[in-house]
Design an enzyme around this catalytic site. Structure first.
Site, short mmCIF file in Angstrom:
data_model
loop_
_atom_site.label_atom_id
_atom_site.label_comp_id
_atom_site.label_asym_id
_atom_site.label_seq_id
_atom_site.Cartn_x
_atom_site.Cartn_y
_atom_site.Cartn_z
N GLU A 1 -27.65 4.55 43.28
CA GLU A 1 -28.47 3.40 42.92
C GLU A 1 -29.94 3.85 42.88
OE1 GLU A 1 -25.74 -0.06 45.01
OE2 GLU A 1 -27.32 0.89 46.19
N ASP B 1 -19.81 0.75 49.14
CA ASP B 1 -18.53 0.27 48.59
C ASP B 1 -17.39 1.26 48.78
OD1 ASP B 1 -19.47 -2.22 47.58
OD2 ASP B 1 -20.47 -1.14 45.97
#
Length: 406
Positions: free
Chosen positions: A159, A175
Site C-alpha cells: 500500500e 489481510d
C-alpha cells in the site's frame, strides 16, 4: 460474502497516515508526518524500481491501482504512470480492463513510474489477477472466499500514498501473509530506507509456526492442489471462514475485564501530549474511560475476537481525538496481549508482546520473523511505532523487491 471493494472494513489506509498531521497532535500510532520542503516539490510521478529476487521462474505481473489524488477518481496507472479511470461497473460485477504491467524476470529489475495515488501495487506470479467492477467501484481479490477467481493465484501487494507531502509505502500483512517482499525509498538527501525484509528462513518460519500452533491457527494456511503454499490468512478472515473458533480470544478478554474491574487502565494516546491521559475502569461489564476531570468520554462493551482482529465493530476507531485514539490503543493491546501485564498503554517496547498463551499468534509469528521486528500484522500495528512503513517528504525513488521463498 460481500465483494472486497477498495477500503472495505474501514481499515486504516495510507492516506490517513499522510493526513494525520491535520489532527493537531501526533498519535501514538506512527512517526510524525513531515511535509516536503517548498523547494523540493514532489513531482507527478517518481521511479519505482522492481527487483525480482524471488528465485521463481514464473512470469510476474504488476498492477498500480488506487485513487488518483488530482481528480479523486479510482483507476489504474500504466508503466509510465499515466492514470486510466475505471469504466462504469455493473451488477453482477463486470471484468475490469487489463491493468497488468509485465514485471521483471527472476534475477532482473525493471523501473516503472509511480503516480500520485493512494492505493496499492499488486504483483502476481504465473497468472494475471482478475479484477472486476461493480456500480460502487473496484472489487479487490477476496481470497478468504473459496469461489474468488484469484483464490489459486500466488500474489501480494503493498500500500502506498504519494502526494505533495511525500511518499508513504508499507509492507502489509493485515489481510494475509503471502509472497515475500520488501519496500524502500531513496530520500532527498541520497540515503535509503527499506522495510519488510524477512530474516533468512523467515518465510517458512511464519508458515511452520502457524502450522504448529494449536487452536485452529494451522487452518489459516492456504495451499494449492499441487501443494504450493499460497498464503496465510489473517485471523479476521479465519473467523469468517470458520478456520478459527469465534471464542479464540474470550479467555484473555475475560481476564482483562476482571482486572480492570478493580484497577485502572491508563491510556496516553498522543506522544506529544504526555499529560493527556484517559482512565479506563470496568463497571456493569462496560469499560468506561474518563478524562483528567473525571468525566466519562467514551465506553466500550466487552470485545469479541472479530472486533479485536479487525480493530472495528466493538473497537471502532473514528477519526477523532478521543474514542479513536483510545480504541486504537485497546486494539493493539488485545492483539499483543499486553493489557494484563502493563496498565499503562500503549507499549513502546515490544519485549512483552505476545507472551500470553491467548494472543494473536498470526501477528506473533510474523513479527518474530521480520529482520527488524516490524510488520503490519493488524490494522493498528503502528501503535507505538512497530509498523513496517517508510516515509520521506522528498522521495527520489521507490523500490519493491520480490524476496526469496525461504
Amino acid at each position: 460474502m460481500a465483494p472486497a471493494t477498495l477500503g472495505r472494513r474501514g481499515r486504516r489506509t495510507l492516506v490517513t497516515i499522510a493526513t494525520a498531521a491535520v489532527l493537531g497532535a501526533t498519535l501514538a500510532v506512527g512517526a510524525p508526518v513531515t511535509a516536503a520542503p517548498a523547494q523540493a516539490a514532489v513531482p507527478a510521478t517518481i521511479p519505482l524500481d522492481l527487483t525480482n529476487q524471488s528465485g521463481r521462474g514464473e512470469a510476474v505481473y504488476v498492477y498500480v491501482i488506487g485513487t488518483d489524488l488530482a481528480s479523486g477518481r479510482q483507476g489504474y496507472a500504466d508503466a509510465n504512470g499515466v492514470f486510466h479511470p475505471w469504466p462504469a461497473g455493473g451488477n453482477p460485477p463486470t471484468p475490469a480492463p487489463d491493468a497488468s504491467i509485465p514485471g521483471p524476470a527472476a534475477g532482473q529489475s525493471k523501473t516503472i513510474q509511480l503516480p500520485k495515488f493512494s492505493g496499492r501495487v499488486y504483483f502476481s506470479y504465473g497468472q494475471k489477477l482478475q479484477f472486476r467492477l461493480t456500480t460502487g467501484g473496484l472489487v479487490q481479490p477476496a481470497v478468504q472466499n473459496a469461489s474468488d477467481p484469484n483464490r489459486n493465484i500466488l500474489f501480494n501487494w503493498t500500500e502506498y500514498t504519494l502526494n505533495d507531502s511525500g511518499l508513504w509505502i508499507n509492507s502489509t500483512q493485515v489481510d494475509m501473509f503471502s509472497a515475500p517482499y520488501s519496500v524502500g525509498v531513496r530520500r532527498g538527501d541520497g540515503g535509503t530506507a527499506t522495510i519488510g525484509k524477512l530474516k533468512a528462513g523467515g518465510y517458512n518460519g511464519v508458515i511452520n509456526a502457524l502450522r504448529g500452533q494449536q487452536g485452529g491457527w494451522s487452518n489459516l494456511v492456504q495451499t494449492r492442489s499441487d501443494g504450493t503454499v499460497l498464503r496465510v490468512l489473517a485471523p479476521l478472515y479465519g473467523l469468517e471462514t470458520g478456520a478459527l473458533p469465534r471464542n479464540v480470544m474470550d479467555d484473555y478478554v475475560n481476564r482483562v475485564w476482571q482486572k480492570y474491574s478493580s484497577e485502572t487502565l491508563t491510556v496516553t494516546p498522543f506522544t506529544d501530549q504526555p499529560n493527556n491521559k484517559f482512565y479506563g475502569r470496568v463497571s456493569g461489564n462496560v469499560m468506561n474511560f474518563t478524562n483528567g476531570s473525571g468525566a466519562v468520554v467514551t465506553s466500550f462493551q466487552k470485545p469479541d475476537a472479530d472486533s479485536i482482529f479487525g480493530c472495528h465493530k466493538l473497537l471502532d476507531a473514528p477519526n477523532d481525538q478521543v474514542r479513536g485514539p483510545i480504541s486504537r490503543t485497546l486494539c493493539a493491546g488485545f492483539n499483543r496481549s499486553t493489557l494484563l501485564t502493563n496498565p499503562n498503554q500503549p507499549d513502546s517496547s515490544s519485549a512483552g508482546f505476545y507472551r500470553d498463551g491467548v494472543t494473536n499468534h498470526y501477528a506473533r509469528a510474523i513479527h518474530s520473523q521480520m529482520a527488524d521486528g516490524k510488520a503490519y500484522a493488524f490494522a493498528f500495528d503502528d501503535v507505538g511505532n512497530h509498523e513496517s512503513l517508510v516515509h520521506d517528504g522528498n522521495p527520489q525513488r521507490a523500490s519493491i523487491t520480490l524476496d526469496p521463498f525461504s
